[in-house]
Write a protein that holds these residues in place. Structure first.
Motif, PDB file in Angstrom:
ATOM      1  N   ALA A   1     -63.766 -70.824 -54.028  1.00 37.96           N
ATOM      2  CA  ALA A   1     -63.599 -70.155 -55.438  1.00 37.96           C
ATOM      3  C   ALA A   1     -62.535 -70.489 -56.356  1.00 37.96           C
ATOM      4  O   ALA A   1     -62.742 -70.818 -57.701  1.00 37.96           O
ATOM      5  CB  ALA A   1     -63.508 -68.540 -55.248  1.00 37.96           C
ATOM      6  N   LEU A   2     -61.301 -70.907 -55.650  1.00 37.92           N
ATOM      7  CA  LEU A   2     -60.344 -71.468 -56.636  1.00 37.92           C
ATOM      8  C   LEU A   2     -60.632 -72.577 -57.216  1.00 37.92           C
ATOM      9  O   LEU A   2     -60.306 -73.232 -58.237  1.00 37.92           O
ATOM     10  CB  LEU A   2     -59.175 -71.493 -55.642  1.00 37.92           C
ATOM     11  CG  LEU A   2     -57.733 -72.239 -56.459  1.00 37.92           C
ATOM     12  CD1 LEU A   2     -57.271 -71.324 -57.453  1.00 37.92           C
ATOM     13  CD2 LEU A   2     -56.623 -72.329 -55.152  1.00 37.92           C
ATOM     14  N   ILE A   3     -61.208 -73.574 -56.204  1.00 35.60           N
ATOM     15  CA  ILE A   3     -61.793 -74.904 -56.665  1.00 35.60           C
ATOM     16  C   ILE A   3     -62.731 -74.935 -57.943  1.00 35.60           C
ATOM     17  O   ILE A   3     -62.599 -75.692 -58.771  1.00 35.60           O
ATOM     18  CB  ILE A   3     -62.246 -75.652 -55.565  1.00 35.60           C
ATOM     19  CG1 ILE A   3     -61.451 -76.113 -54.395  1.00 35.60           C
ATOM     20  CG2 ILE A   3     -62.869 -77.170 -56.101  1.00 35.60           C
ATOM     21  CD1 ILE A   3     -60.135 -76.888 -54.892  1.00 35.60           C
ATOM     22  N   VAL A   4     -63.601 -73.842 -57.870  1.00 31.71           N
ATOM     23  CA  VAL A   4     -64.807 -73.779 -58.837  1.00 31.71           C
ATOM     24  C   VAL A   4     -63.974 -73.249 -60.079  1.00 31.71           C
ATOM     25  O   VAL A   4     -64.068 -73.794 -61.184  1.00 31.71           O
ATOM     26  CB  VAL A   4     -65.690 -72.718 -58.318  1.00 31.71           C
ATOM     27  CG1 VAL A   4     -66.722 -72.330 -59.561  1.00 31.71           C
ATOM     28  CG2 VAL A   4     -66.638 -73.115 -57.119  1.00 31.71           C
ATOM     29  N   MET A   5     -62.923 -72.476 -60.055  1.00 34.91           N
ATOM     30  CA  MET A   5     -62.337 -71.804 -61.222  1.00 34.91           C
ATOM     31  C   MET A   5     -61.454 -73.050 -61.858  1.00 34.91           C
ATOM     32  O   MET A   5     -61.613 -73.120 -63.203  1.00 34.91           O
ATOM     33  CB  MET A   5     -61.449 -70.843 -60.757  1.00 34.91           C
ATOM     34  CG  MET A   5     -61.858 -69.442 -60.344  1.00 34.91           C
ATOM     35  SD  MET A   5     -60.607 -68.176 -59.740  1.00 34.91           S
ATOM     36  CE  MET A   5     -59.740 -68.048 -61.236  1.00 34.91           C
ATOM     37  N   LEU A   6     -60.891 -73.797 -61.033  1.00 31.55           N
ATOM     38  CA  LEU A   6     -59.987 -75.022 -61.584  1.00 31.55           C
ATOM     39  C   LEU A   6     -61.145 -76.191 -62.473  1.00 31.55           C
ATOM     40  O   LEU A   6     -60.502 -76.498 -63.579  1.00 31.55           O
ATOM     41  CB  LEU A   6     -59.484 -75.520 -60.615  1.00 31.55           C
ATOM     42  CG  LEU A   6     -58.244 -74.779 -60.037  1.00 31.55           C
ATOM     43  CD1 LEU A   6     -57.601 -75.718 -58.862  1.00 31.55           C
ATOM     44  CD2 LEU A   6     -57.094 -74.489 -61.063  1.00 31.55           C
ATOM     45  N   GLN A   7     -62.220 -76.302 -61.786  1.00 33.09           N
ATOM     46  CA  GLN A   7     -62.905 -77.074 -62.261  1.00 33.09           C
ATOM     47  C   GLN A   7     -63.710 -76.607 -63.770  1.00 33.09           C
ATOM     48  O   GLN A   7     -63.873 -77.323 -64.391  1.00 33.09           O
ATOM     49  CB  GLN A   7     -64.300 -77.490 -61.607  1.00 33.09           C
ATOM     50  CG  GLN A   7     -63.869 -78.233 -60.413  1.00 33.09           C
ATOM     51  CD  GLN A   7     -65.106 -78.630 -59.372  1.00 33.09           C
ATOM     52  OE1 GLN A   7     -66.077 -78.111 -59.234  1.00 33.09           O
ATOM     53  NE2 GLN A   7     -64.837 -79.477 -58.618  1.00 33.09           N
ATOM     54  N   ASN A   8     -63.943 -75.411 -63.818  1.00 37.80           N
ATOM     55  CA  ASN A   8     -64.362 -74.712 -65.076  1.00 37.80           C
ATOM     56  C   ASN A   8     -63.457 -74.287 -66.041  1.00 37.80           C
ATOM     57  O   ASN A   8     -63.876 -73.883 -67.300  1.00 37.80           O
ATOM     58  CB  ASN A   8     -65.115 -73.540 -64.541  1.00 37.80           C
ATOM     59  CG  ASN A   8     -66.258 -73.832 -63.742  1.00 37.80           C
ATOM     60  OD1 ASN A   8     -66.909 -75.025 -64.003  1.00 37.80           O
ATOM     61  ND2 ASN A   8     -66.922 -72.887 -63.063  1.00 37.80           N
ATOM     62  N   SER A   9     -62.151 -74.486 -65.754  1.00 30.88           N
ATOM     63  CA  SER A   9     -61.162 -73.953 -66.897  1.00 30.88           C
ATOM     64  C   SER A   9     -60.759 -75.305 -67.530  1.00 30.88           C
ATOM     65  O   SER A   9     -61.072 -76.269 -67.390  1.00 30.88           O
ATOM     66  CB  SER A   9     -59.845 -73.797 -65.926  1.00 30.88           C
ATOM     67  OG  SER A   9     -59.237 -74.871 -65.134  1.00 30.88           O
TER      68      SER A   9
END
Length: 375
Positions: A367-375
């Motif tokens: 979830a953290l990786i996905v958030m960083l990619q979408n930020s």
């Protein structure tokens, strides 16, 4: 009366030179204290467990020092040798005590006088071991390897790790067949080469073009090992491989002195059938790799292989294993160590809590990786 029985036993033993020779070799008495000496993995000689006296083992006086391959077609004894009896009575040749042992053991130690017992491998219509891969790893070294292995079992409960004692190892020589063979395989298959294209919406998609192929593949199989026992966890012992089967010594009873050894229960014929199944999997994997390499392919499917075997040879070896187990919540967990290389395998209990925590951490990380990619 007792003296008469002893004299009769001595006379009977004197009529059996094999038994006398076996006793001489496996009941070596320590010249310092009189104790029975055992094989010592650290020195490759004999060691007195009572006073520490060490002695060398006399080399075999014949051509070569290791087991020779025998032609499979020349073998006279090929059948299974599980005699249908779970236990047998063994009379100690040193003190006369009777003990009950497993029917397939060919050596053990008398619990009364410490004499090392070696049952005649040629008895009961069985083949004698051709060679022994002696222990190179001591019980202390096996214990250290096991402790390091247990530390890496992150899902194993702490209480179970504490119960798993590395001091409870038992040295066992297990029977193995090894097979050599020249193989020639004809095969057919389809290999696939991937290509990418963009669809009407601009998304990249991968498609595979398939091509038929036929060919031949030759390979020499050297020392394919097959466990010749039905008593042990085959999958767990498979994890101990490879064994250094070429590093073997011609069978001598001194090499198994102080250790438990087991006669084979899987006969030579059935052993070869098992070996062919293992060889087939090896050949299929190597043929797929060969096709991919030659055709620069991404995948292979529909592989059909027909193999012919020639110059088939075998050896009957005893291979060294350290075995132990521990009990946790009324269940027995066994673990083993390769007596040559120190490789460890086994089964441990799994903590549901630790698994759940690991899953939650993995989900949180994704979830953290996905958030960083979408930020």
């Amino acid at each position: 009366m007792v003296r008469q029985m002893d004299e009769n036993q001595e006379w009977m033993d004197a009529q059996d030179p094999v038994k006398v020779k076996t006793k001489e070799e496996t009941d070596k008495k320590c010249p310092a204290c009189g104790g029975t000496m055992d094989f010592d993995p650290e020195t490759g000689g004999l060691l007195c467990p009572y006073c520490g006296y060490k002695a060398e083992i006399e080399k075999v006086d014949m051509e070569g020092t290791s087991a020779k391959e025998q032609r499979l077609e020349d073998a006279e004894t090929t059948g299974n040798c599980d005699w249908g009896a779970e236990k047998k009575t063994v009379i100690c040749q040193s003190c006369g005590a009777e003990s009950i042992y497993d029917a397939l053991q060919i050596s053990n130690e008398c619990p009364y006088c410490g004499s090392n017992q070696v049952m005649e491998a040629k008895g009961m219509n069985t083949l004698a071991p051709g060679g022994v891969c002696v222990f190179k790893v001591t019980d202390n070294e096996a214990g250290e390897r096991f402790k390091a292995w247990m530390k890496r079992r992150i899902f194993c409960p702490r209480e179970a790790k504490q119960k798993a004692s590395p001091k409870a190892f038992k040295g066992v020589y297990l029977p193995y067949w090894t097979f050599d063979a020249e193989t020639h395989s004809d095969y057919s298959a389809e290999y696939g080469i991937n290509r990418t294209r963009e669809d009407s919406e601009g998304h990249t998609q991968t498609e595979t073009d398939w091509y038929k192929i036929r060919g031949e593949f030759d390979k020499f199989i050297n020392d394919q090992p097959v466990l010749a026992s039905t008593k042990h966890d085959t999958d767990m012992l498979k994890k101990l491989e490879p064994f250094l089967t070429e590093d073997n010594l011609l069978y001598k009873p001194e090499y198994v002195a102080g250790f438990i050894s087991e006669r084979y229960s899987v006969g030579l014929h059935d052993g070869w059938e098992k070996a062919k199944g293992m060889i087939t999997k090896t050949l299929e994997g190597e043929i797929k790799s060969d096709i991919k390499s030659k055709k620069h392919a991404d995948s292979v499917r529909k592989l059909l292989v027909k193999t012919e075997y020639d110059d088939i040879a075998y050896k009957y070896l005893l291979l060294p294993i350290w075995i132990s187990s521990f009990k946790y919540k009324n269940k027995i967990y066994q673990f083993v160590v390769n007596g040559q290389t120190g490789r460890v395998a086994g089964k441990t209990p799994i903590s549901a809590l630790r698994v759940a925590i690991a899953v939650l951490l993995a989900i949180a990380f994704i979830a953290l990786i996905v958030m960083l990619q979408n930020s």
